[in-house]
Design a protein around this motif. Structure first.
Motif, PDB file in Angstrom:
ATOM      1  N   LEU A 160       0.832  -1.205   0.000  1.00  0.00           N
ATOM      2  CA  LEU A 160       0.000   0.000   0.000  1.00  0.00           C
ATOM      3  C   LEU A 160       0.858   1.243   0.000  1.00  0.00           C
ATOM      4  CD1 LEU A 160      -2.800   1.414   0.295  1.00  0.00           C
ATOM      5  CD2 LEU A 160      -2.427   1.322   2.777  1.00  0.00           C
ATOM      6  N   ILE A 177      -3.535  -5.740   3.544  1.00  0.00           N
ATOM      7  CA  ILE A 177      -2.203  -5.299   3.119  1.00  0.00           C
ATOM      8  C   ILE A 177      -1.108  -6.004   3.910  1.00  0.00           C
ATOM      9  CG2 ILE A 177      -0.646  -3.316   3.027  1.00  0.00           C
ATOM     10  CD1 ILE A 177      -2.832  -3.278   0.896  1.00  0.00           C
ATOM     11  N   ALA A 180       2.568  -1.940   4.300  1.00  0.00           N
ATOM     12  CA  ALA A 180       1.977  -0.601   4.267  1.00  0.00           C
ATOM     13  C   ALA A 180       3.097   0.424   4.408  1.00  0.00           C
ATOM     14  CB  ALA A 180       0.964  -0.429   5.389  1.00  0.00           C
TER      15      ALA A 180
END
Length: 303
Positions: A160, A177, A180
């Motif tokens: 992400l 995710i 991140a």
């Protein structure tokens, strides 16, 4: 042939004016140049992936207007698969005006587009199972949720690009995710102002199920938390000309490193080197280095 990496999210058209210093108030200013380039977080990450020698697709949306067609043709020209980049009739594409000063700092005014449908039911996600990594940004929640759900079902790592966004978007995405990676403004946005310590916010991100929670900090490098605890990658010293797109390039390079089987620390170092080299040139994409340049640069570094 399947793509190594899929990037989904934002595409915009960047209009760039290099000037001596950023204005503090209204007035007329002389630009040293004018550059028109495609931009956007996931779209620029896709170009970085292609420049680094990997097959990549960009999944996104824009208007069926001059800006949309300019973005599509530029991405295709970089070797990006644009078969899932849809231009919608009667919609307006995202366009940014960017002022860049002599030290590489920038001021951006972005029109995010209008009348572009949010639905993602038109996406063909069959190729996800055969890719090595999926990267998404926060600008198209419905598409990101759909592709990350598919990736999770097939054990494909998800990354992400965390920018300023509503908390509801993070609530929907973070549980899907694996990696991140936030900008500083994005991390502060997620922290909501109630938490001032970067590590506290990163730990909060980890609690959502992310294996790696990271923040890029420009000249201060990159900080992250994973199963090995708190880690830091120092920034590489370069002659900074333009920071436009550096974070997007970082994310694309990180995805490449993951797809090639590198561990988190190796991926952070690789991504930091690619982003540093990009900052030595104008433009979010024009300055992205190729793999040979990156490998030579990193071989000379000691951090």
């Amino acid at each position: 042939m399947s793509n190594d990496i899929i990037c989904l999210g934002k595409s915009t058209l960047d209009l760039i004016w290099p000037i001596e210093s950023l204005p503090g108030k209204g007035g007329k200013f002389v630009a040293r140049d004018f550059i028109q380039l495609g931009g956007g977080m996931a779209a620029t990450a896709a170009v970085a992936v292609s420049r680094l020698g990997r097959r990549v697709a960009f999944y996104g949306r824009a208007g069926d207007d001059s800006a949309g067609h300019a973005m599509l043709h530029e991405l295709a020209g970089y070797g990006v698969d644009v078969s899932q980049f849809r231009l919608f009739p009667n919609a307006r594409s995202s366009v940014s005006g960017i002022l860049v000063d002599s030290e590489g700092e920038r001021a951006i005014a972005n029109f995010r587009g209008a009348d572009i449908p949010d639905e993602a039911d038109w996406l063909d996600l069959e190729d996800v199972a055969n890719t090595s990594a999926v990267l998404v940004d926060v600008r198209w929640k419905e598409g990101a949720v759909a592709i990350c759900t598919k990736a999770r079902a097939h054990g494909i790592p998800t990354i992400l690009d965390g920018e300023i966004a509503e908390l509801s978007i993070y609530d929907a995405l973070l549980p899907l995710i694996d990696h991140a990676i936030f900008s500083l403004p994005g991390l502060r946005s997620y922290g909501g102002g109630a938490i001032t310590n970067h590590l506290q916010i990163l730990q909060k991100v980890r609690e959502q199920g992310c294996r790696v929670a990271a923040v890029t900090m420009g000249a201060q490098g990159c900080l992250w938390i994973d199963d090995n605890g708190v880690q830091h990658q120092a920034a590489f010293g370069v002659n900074v000309v333009d920071t436009t797109g550096a974070g997007d390039v970082f994310h694309g390079a990180y995805a490449v490193a993951l797809a090639e089987g590198h561990n988190t620390a190796e991926a952070m170092r690789f991504a930091s080197g690619v982003a540093a080299l990009k900052c030595t040139h104008y433009g979010g994409r024009a300055g992205i280095p190729d793999r040979q340049e990156v490998d030579a640069f990193l071989a000379e570094q000691f951090c």
